[in-house]
Design an enzyme around this catalytic site. Sequence first.
Site, PDB file in Angstrom:
ATOM      1  N   HIS A   1       0.889  -1.173   0.000  1.00  0.00           N
ATOM      2  CA  HIS A   1       0.000   0.000   0.000  1.00  0.00           C
ATOM      3  C   HIS A   1       0.915   1.207   0.000  1.00  0.00           C
ATOM      4  CE1 HIS A   1      -3.001   2.932   1.061  1.00  0.00           C
ATOM      5  NE2 HIS A   1      -2.417   3.194   2.208  1.00  0.00           N
TER       6      HIS A   1
ATOM      7  N   ARG B   1     -10.404   5.918   1.676  1.00  0.00           N
ATOM      8  CA  ARG B   1     -11.011   7.248   1.618  1.00  0.00           C
ATOM      9  C   ARG B   1     -11.893   7.448   0.386  1.00  0.00           C
ATOM     10  NH1 ARG B   1      -7.458  10.983   2.932  1.00  0.00           N
ATOM     11  NH2 ARG B   1      -5.886   9.384   3.206  1.00  0.00           N
TER      12      ARG B   1
ATOM     13  N   ARG C   1      -8.353  15.802  11.191  1.00  0.00           N
ATOM     14  CA  ARG C   1      -7.435  15.906  10.043  1.00  0.00           C
ATOM     15  C   ARG C   1      -6.798  17.295   9.882  1.00  0.00           C
ATOM     16  NH1 ARG C   1      -8.870  15.221   5.194  1.00  0.00           N
ATOM     17  NH2 ARG C   1      -7.084  14.013   4.509  1.00  0.00           N
TER      18      ARG C   1
ATOM     19  N   CYS D   1      -9.702  23.008  24.770  1.00  0.00           N
ATOM     20  CA  CYS D   1      -8.703  23.782  25.464  1.00  0.00           C
ATOM     21  C   CYS D   1      -7.347  23.438  24.869  1.00  0.00           C
ATOM     22  CB  CYS D   1      -8.750  23.483  26.958  1.00  0.00           C
ATOM     23  SG  CYS D   1      -8.222  24.884  27.902  1.00  0.00           S
TER      24      CYS D   1
ATOM     25  N   TYR E   1     -11.696   8.998   7.663  1.00  0.00           N
ATOM     26  CA  TYR E   1     -10.851   9.380   8.793  1.00  0.00           C
ATOM     27  C   TYR E   1     -11.462  10.560   9.539  1.00  0.00           C
ATOM     28  CZ  TYR E   1      -7.994   6.411   5.875  1.00  0.00           C
ATOM     29  OH  TYR E   1      -7.566   5.365   5.101  1.00  0.00           O
TER      30      TYR E   1
HETATM   31  C1  LIG Z   1      -5.170   2.979   5.248  1.00  0.00           C
HETATM   32  C2  LIG Z   1      -4.916   1.857   4.336  1.00  0.00           C
HETATM   33  C3  LIG Z   1      -5.556   1.794   3.094  1.00  0.00           C
HETATM   34  C4  LIG Z   1      -6.480   2.871   2.589  1.00  0.00           C
HETATM   35  O1  LIG Z   1      -5.835   4.049   2.280  1.00  0.00           O
HETATM   36  P1  LIG Z   1      -6.696   5.223   1.589  1.00  0.00           P
HETATM   37  O2  LIG Z   1      -5.710   6.303   1.383  1.00  0.00           O
HETATM   38  O3  LIG Z   1      -7.763   5.588   2.541  1.00  0.00           O
HETATM   39  O4  LIG Z   1      -7.226   4.652   0.325  1.00  0.00           O
HETATM   40  C5  LIG Z   1      -5.346   0.675   2.334  1.00  0.00           C
HETATM   41  N1  LIG Z   1      -4.533  -0.324   2.741  1.00  0.00           N
HETATM   42  C6  LIG Z   1      -3.895  -0.282   3.920  1.00  0.00           C
HETATM   43  C7  LIG Z   1      -3.047  -1.418   4.329  1.00  0.00           C
HETATM   44  C8  LIG Z   1      -4.064   0.798   4.747  1.00  0.00           C
HETATM   45  O5  LIG Z   1      -3.409   0.838   5.920  1.00  0.00           O
END
Ligand SMILES: *Cc1c(COP(=O)(O)O)cnc(C)c1O
Length: 427
Positions: A187, A270, A312, A343, A379
């Site tokens: 990823h 996302r 975020r 606060c 998120y």
């Molecule tokens: C967070 C995550 C995603 C998703 O990432 P996005 O940017 O929300 O598409 C996919 N795979 C793994 C392993 C993640 O940790």
Amino acid sequence: MSHDPALLQSIANSTGTPFWLYEASVIRQRIAAIKAITSGEGVQARFAMKACPATKVLQEMAAAGIWIDAVSGNEILRARHAGHAAGQTPPVICFTSDVFRDNALDVVLEHGVLPNIGSPGMIAQLAAAGYRGKISLRVNPGFGHGHVNSCDTGGPSSKHGIWFTDVPAAQTAAEAAGMQVSMLHAHIGSGPQFDELLENLNRLVNEFAELAKSLPHLEAVSLGGGIPHNYRDPSATLPLEKLGALFSSARQTLSQAAGRPLRLEIEPGRYYVAPACTLVTRVTDVKQTQTNEKGAGATFAMVDAGFVDLVRPAMYGSWHGIEIVGRPADAPTEPIVVAGPLCESGDVFTRDDAELLQPRALPRPVAGDLLTLRDAGAYGYAMSSNYNSVGRAPQIWLEPDGSLLQISRRETLADILKAETEAPLSL
Ligand SMILES: *Cc1c(COP(=O)(O)O)cnc(C)c1O
């Protein structure tokens, strides 16, 4: 899209503010867009559920045949609770992590979930727990991109995955322990740049094709998530068909390298949910600071949502669209800083990642106005917290026919105190 001001007022009157409003139609459009580029033979989409783990959202995914990427034991259990199947035939739920924390290892074993391990030592941990069978390796391919440095998903500074040159050693260790490497995963994401995502994915496919040649049990390759959402222009459309074409050719390249048909997977988070939710908050006051030798004065719109709701902007300086409900699109604007109740001086929605105020051009609100923070579905609630003990805001679900469901209620003091005990700890 903008919501009907009367609807937002009615919900606010009923549940109080702040609240989260999900639009089922938007999630369904995004699911359909992903299905359109993964419906080819042998391509499977998952949902990285950490982006928005509400049961209702997980049920939408199940109904659409979208599988799950879970990152904790409890995420696996939430996916099961929402109706996603256990087991590995097929591996509907995949567990991806660099660490087995708490119940993760037990839940993986009990529900027969495919473990996607990001650290070589996890092979020994699985073996010690009695696991035999298929595993997936999360690989650090040596390159990647995060939208900020702390989000690097690949490369020497990334904590994620097994360094690509260590894959053969991990394979040897796995086989010695009675496990077969059935999937390769990475990823790496893209930041906000779609072209960079395509470039990264092509590079990854070539690297995985080399690795695939010496993995006799390989069944699947996952290219991860990271399909961006354009927060500044939510109506902008991505050339997703380019991704679809990349997936078909990637599957061919990888299958050829392996010498048998492989399944290709992706796991966006996302992209499915970002535009599907709005955080609705109320302006409680508008106040002013004056310029002095220490800095420029600003107009502050104080609202009742803070970074305990949507973190975020405070965490990464992320930009979310902001609207004052009921103001015409052509209303005159002035620079406004939108700040919350916590606060904590960083509790500001209009700022950058260097903690500098970035006033937004908005119509000047008055106390009592509703203010929306747009594209808060990914998120958003998922990262909300109980800091300052205010309790998480309720989540409301809007169906296309106008019907509304409250999918979680506002948390109370009792919820916050629930896990507190004064039990003697016997060792
Ligand atoms: C967070 C995550 C995603 C998703 O990432 P996005 O940017 O929300 O598409 C996919 N795979 C793994 C392993 C993640 O940790």
